[in-house]
Design a protein around this motif. Sequence first.
Motif, PDB file in Angstrom:
ATOM      1  N   SER A 199       0.844  -1.195   0.000  1.00 36.12           N
ATOM      2  CA  SER A 199       0.000   0.000   0.000  1.00 36.12           C
ATOM      3  C   SER A 199       0.876   1.240   0.000  1.00 36.12           C
ATOM      4  CB  SER A 199      -0.910   0.024   1.224  1.00 36.12           C
ATOM      5  OG  SER A 199      -1.599  -1.201   1.370  1.00 36.12           O
ATOM      6  N   ASN A 201       0.379   5.401   0.396  1.00 34.15           N
ATOM      7  CA  ASN A 201      -0.542   6.483   0.726  1.00 34.15           C
ATOM      8  C   ASN A 201       0.109   7.823   0.381  1.00 34.15           C
ATOM      9  OD1 ASN A 201      -2.438   8.189   1.750  1.00 34.15           O
ATOM     10  ND2 ASN A 201      -2.245   7.524   3.882  1.00 34.15           N
ATOM     11  N   ILE A 207      -4.579   6.065   6.553  1.00 35.86           N
ATOM     12  CA  ILE A 207      -5.381   4.864   6.321  1.00 35.86           C
ATOM     13  C   ILE A 207      -5.447   4.117   7.650  1.00 35.86           C
ATOM     14  CG2 ILE A 207      -5.551   2.677   5.084  1.00 35.86           C
ATOM     15  CD1 ILE A 207      -3.990   3.967   2.788  1.00 35.86           C
ATOM     16  N   ALA A 279      -9.077  -0.306   1.676  1.00 38.01           N
ATOM     17  CA  ALA A 279      -8.352   0.676   2.486  1.00 38.01           C
ATOM     18  C   ALA A 279      -9.389   1.480   3.255  1.00 38.01           C
ATOM     19  CB  ALA A 279      -7.514   1.590   1.597  1.00 38.01           C
ATOM     20  N   ILE A 281     -10.520   4.506   5.283  1.00 36.06           N
ATOM     21  CA  ILE A 281     -10.234   5.890   5.604  1.00 36.06           C
ATOM     22  C   ILE A 281     -11.513   6.487   6.163  1.00 36.06           C
ATOM     23  CG2 ILE A 281      -9.400   8.097   4.688  1.00 36.06           C
ATOM     24  CD1 ILE A 281      -8.250   6.508   2.341  1.00 36.06           C
TER      25      ILE A 281
END
Length: 293
Positions: A199, A201, A207, A279, A281
């Motif tokens: 991942s 970001n 996240i 993910a 958020i």
Amino acid sequence: MAPTRFSIVLDNPVGAYFPGQTITGKVILVLDQEKNSQGLKLKLNGEAEVKWQEGIQGQSGSKGFHEKESYFHTKIVLLGDERATTDISIPAGHHEYPFSFELPLSLPSSFESPFGHVRYDIEAVVKRSWKFDYSTKLMFTVNALVDLNLRAPLAEPREVTKEKSICCLCCKEGPISMRIEMPRTGYVPGDVIKFSVASENSSSRPIAAIVVYFIREIYYRAQGRAKSVQEEIVKKRGPEVQPFLSESWAEEIHIPPVPPSDLGGCKIIEIVYMLKVTACIINTNIQSMRSCI
């Protein structure tokens, strides 16, 4: 007066078979007095059925959908004659009637769900003239064999990547990207799915977690219509990813006893398994990818 005992006993105590196997067993009939009957018959059935309702039942516009599929329907005469017109006498006492039946080679696995099923059963019936018949039924399980060696693409590694930008008020943030990798996509119950998630970001928002779901999606088909239902089987929660940072995460999912994706010739029920990566958020869920297995 009903029999003291009327039951079907399989030689396989588990009651589970592969397509093409022979089912053997016996019907046990215990009578405390002599009975007249037209004979004893065994019925073996295999079928799939789907049924669901759209709209509120009883209201205008609601409609039900229903479909059946038959795989075999066999009768075996254990006592008497199929064309008998006169009764035969069954004396009091303990009686056993053995039977055997070879299952067809192409059968879907047994399956149960709220909107459909694949079922197999054996029913024994004592026919009686001008009276209610005696009957007993026993369900059994069919587990279709799945040879992954015959499906070469399932042994190949798979990689799926997705990128998405998020918006904060009027500003467009940098993208969040995720990549999932698996060494293969063919598995059977008891196997372990090993996967890794990378991942990145590039936004200013953290996240909270990367979550991987092992999901079963079932498709039901009837009267030219289809219905799909998703079920979460296993969930794995991964690490946080802070703004402008990246994380890599490796994990395993142990596959529980589940019916195979390919039910083996069933045209009205289809099962698909997949991994879904999300993910998390605040106020935003990026469902980044689905990888079917």
